[in-house]
Motif scaffolding. Sequence first.
Motif, PDB file in Angstrom:
ATOM      1  N   UNK A 133       0.850  -1.188   0.000  1.00  0.00           N
ATOM      2  CA  UNK A 133       0.000   0.000   0.000  1.00  0.00           C
ATOM      3  C   UNK A 133       0.885   1.237   0.000  1.00  0.00           C
ATOM      4  N   UNK A 134       0.648   2.119  -0.936  1.00  0.00           N
ATOM      5  CA  UNK A 134       1.338   3.406  -0.983  1.00  0.00           C
ATOM      6  C   UNK A 134       0.289   4.510  -0.898  1.00  0.00           C
ATOM      7  N   UNK A 135       0.550   5.497  -0.055  1.00  0.00           N
ATOM      8  CA  UNK A 135      -0.345   6.635   0.081  1.00  0.00           C
ATOM      9  C   UNK A 135       0.166   7.762  -0.803  1.00  0.00           C
ATOM     10  N   UNK A 136      -0.676   8.204  -1.719  1.00  0.00           N
ATOM     11  CA  UNK A 136      -0.308   9.219  -2.694  1.00  0.00           C
ATOM     12  C   UNK A 136      -1.032  10.516  -2.357  1.00  0.00           C
ATOM     13  N   UNK A 137      -0.271  11.582  -2.180  1.00  0.00           N
ATOM     14  CA  UNK A 137      -0.879  12.885  -1.905  1.00  0.00           C
ATOM     15  C   UNK A 137      -1.247  13.562  -3.213  1.00  0.00           C
ATOM     16  N   UNK A 151     -21.088  16.907  -3.839  1.00  0.00           N
ATOM     17  CA  UNK A 151     -21.562  16.275  -2.606  1.00  0.00           C
ATOM     18  C   UNK A 151     -20.423  16.110  -1.598  1.00  0.00           C
ATOM     19  N   UNK A 152     -19.172  16.216  -2.068  1.00  0.00           N
ATOM     20  CA  UNK A 152     -18.030  16.140  -1.146  1.00  0.00           C
ATOM     21  C   UNK A 152     -16.833  16.827  -1.788  1.00  0.00           C
ATOM     22  N   UNK A 153     -16.060  17.532  -0.956  1.00  0.00           N
ATOM     23  CA  UNK A 153     -14.839  18.184  -1.436  1.00  0.00           C
ATOM     24  C   UNK A 153     -13.714  17.906  -0.448  1.00  0.00           C
ATOM     25  N   UNK A 154     -12.564  17.453  -0.986  1.00  0.00           N
ATOM     26  CA  UNK A 154     -11.390  17.224  -0.133  1.00  0.00           C
ATOM     27  C   UNK A 154     -10.203  17.962  -0.738  1.00  0.00           C
ATOM     28  N   UNK A 155      -9.591  18.799   0.060  1.00  0.00           N
ATOM     29  CA  UNK A 155      -8.465  19.598  -0.411  1.00  0.00           C
ATOM     30  C   UNK A 155      -7.160  18.792  -0.330  1.00  0.00           C
ATOM     31  N   UNK A 156      -6.607  18.477  -1.498  1.00  0.00           N
ATOM     32  CA  UNK A 156      -5.331  17.765  -1.606  1.00  0.00           C
ATOM     33  C   UNK A 156      -5.239  16.576  -0.651  1.00  0.00           C
ATOM     34  N   UNK A 157      -6.131  15.610  -0.778  1.00  0.00           N
ATOM     35  CA  UNK A 157      -6.134  14.475   0.151  1.00  0.00           C
ATOM     36  C   UNK A 157      -4.992  13.506  -0.140  1.00  0.00           C
ATOM     37  N   UNK A 158      -4.659  12.702   0.869  1.00  0.00           N
ATOM     38  CA  UNK A 158      -3.726  11.591   0.702  1.00  0.00           C
ATOM     39  C   UNK A 158      -4.546  10.320   0.562  1.00  0.00           C
ATOM     40  N   UNK A 159      -4.374   9.634  -0.583  1.00  0.00           N
ATOM     41  CA  UNK A 159      -5.217   8.488  -0.894  1.00  0.00           C
ATOM     42  C   UNK A 159      -4.379   7.214  -0.958  1.00  0.00           C
ATOM     43  N   UNK A 160      -4.785   6.159  -0.232  1.00  0.00           N
ATOM     44  CA  UNK A 160      -4.041   4.883  -0.279  1.00  0.00           C
ATOM     45  C   UNK A 160      -4.371   4.111  -1.551  1.00  0.00           C
ATOM     46  N   UNK A 161      -3.347   3.470  -2.128  1.00  0.00           N
ATOM     47  CA  UNK A 161      -3.524   2.645  -3.316  1.00  0.00           C
ATOM     48  C   UNK A 161      -2.733   1.351  -3.140  1.00  0.00           C
ATOM     49  N   UNK A 162      -3.299   0.248  -3.610  1.00  0.00           N
ATOM     50  CA  UNK A 162      -2.574  -1.017  -3.654  1.00  0.00           C
ATOM     51  C   UNK A 162      -1.748  -1.023  -4.937  1.00  0.00           C
ATOM     52  N   UNK A 163      -0.421  -1.141  -4.812  1.00  0.00           N
ATOM     53  CA  UNK A 163       0.457  -1.006  -5.977  1.00  0.00           C
ATOM     54  C   UNK A 163       1.355  -2.236  -6.118  1.00  0.00           C
ATOM     55  N   UNK A 164       1.793  -2.464  -7.335  1.00  0.00           N
ATOM     56  CA  UNK A 164       2.723  -3.555  -7.612  1.00  0.00           C
ATOM     57  C   UNK A 164       4.100  -3.214  -7.062  1.00  0.00           C
ATOM     58  N   UNK A 165       4.751  -4.194  -6.450  1.00  0.00           N
ATOM     59  CA  UNK A 165       6.100  -4.009  -5.923  1.00  0.00           C
ATOM     60  C   UNK A 165       7.170  -4.268  -6.979  1.00  0.00           C
ATOM     61  N   UNK A 166       6.758  -4.638  -8.190  1.00  0.00           N
ATOM     62  CA  UNK A 166       7.748  -5.010  -9.196  1.00  0.00           C
ATOM     63  C   UNK A 166       8.355  -6.371  -8.911  1.00  0.00           C
ATOM     64  N   UNK A 167       7.541  -7.262  -8.328  1.00  0.00           N
ATOM     65  CA  UNK A 167       8.000  -8.592  -7.925  1.00  0.00           C
ATOM     66  C   UNK A 167       6.840  -9.558  -8.148  1.00  0.00           C
ATOM     67  N   UNK A 168       7.094 -10.631  -8.919  1.00  0.00           N
ATOM     68  CA  UNK A 168       6.015 -11.503  -9.356  1.00  0.00           C
ATOM     69  C   UNK A 168       6.413 -12.973  -9.230  1.00  0.00           C
ATOM     70  N   UNK A 169       5.431 -13.818  -8.928  1.00  0.00           N
ATOM     71  CA  UNK A 169       5.598 -15.262  -8.997  1.00  0.00           C
ATOM     72  C   UNK A 169       4.843 -15.723 -10.240  1.00  0.00           C
ATOM     73  N   UNK A 170       5.506 -16.508 -11.095  1.00  0.00           N
ATOM     74  CA  UNK A 170       4.899 -16.912 -12.361  1.00  0.00           C
ATOM     75  C   UNK A 170       5.103 -18.396 -12.619  1.00  0.00           C
ATOM     76  N   UNK A 171       4.185 -18.936 -13.413  1.00  0.00           N
ATOM     77  CA  UNK A 171       4.308 -20.297 -13.925  1.00  0.00           C
ATOM     78  C   UNK A 171       4.611 -20.245 -15.418  1.00  0.00           C
TER      79      UNK A 171
END
Length: 238
Positions: A133-137, A151-171
């Motif tokens: 999880x990386x939080x992006x401002x 209906x909602x306003x947020x000034x420059x929020x920090x939003x969490x995102x699930x991101x790839x680590x650049x590491x994979x298990x493959x078959x």
Amino acid sequence: MKAVIQCGGKGTRLRPYTAVLPKPLMPIGSRPVLELLLKWLRRNGIREVFVTTGYLGHLIRSFCGNGEQWNLKIVYTEEIEPLGTIGPLTLVREHLDDTFLVLNGDVLTDLNLSQFAHFHRRQPGPVTIATAVRTIKMDFGVIEEVDNTVVEFREKPSLPHLVSMGLYCMDPEVFEFIPDGVPFGFDDLMLQMLENGTSVHVFKHHGLWLDIGRVEDFHRAQDVAWDDQSAAAEPKAA
């Protein structure tokens, strides 16, 4: 399990440093990131590593040699033309006949590879992505609207995102989706697999992960005490 380390990129995010050194040889303290990565793989039971090279690849080969100093066997490939982030796997296709690990050459983590591989083997589908999880401002005010009414306003929020680590298990079945001899990125692979209805799974890692291709992570890595017994110790005291 065999591992493929992708080291062919030009490291443009770390210029001007990478005009002289390839990104995997950038120093973290007194050691290149690639050395830390290879030692981490060996501690996790990996004995055979394929290193894909391109830009300044001769420096990587000169530094790592055949891997015997880390009790590893290292085999190199070289891209004549850039093949993207996943295309280089086709250069070692015949050697990857069982579950294998793929990782970028600029990743530092304390991920437990045994747990990662065990999770992957319990899932259907040929690819599992290690994620964090990386939080992006945001640089902007974010607006939620319904029928053109705010209906909602947020000034420059920090939003969490699930991101790839650049590491994979493959078959090996993943090669059904990867064309030979043309540039092919991980994004292309994901689009192909999802369009085909092939399952892709994620393994959520909650520990250390640094992408030293990012300037912020590169500087943060300098403040972590790396040793030979674990992926990383606690940050050094100021």
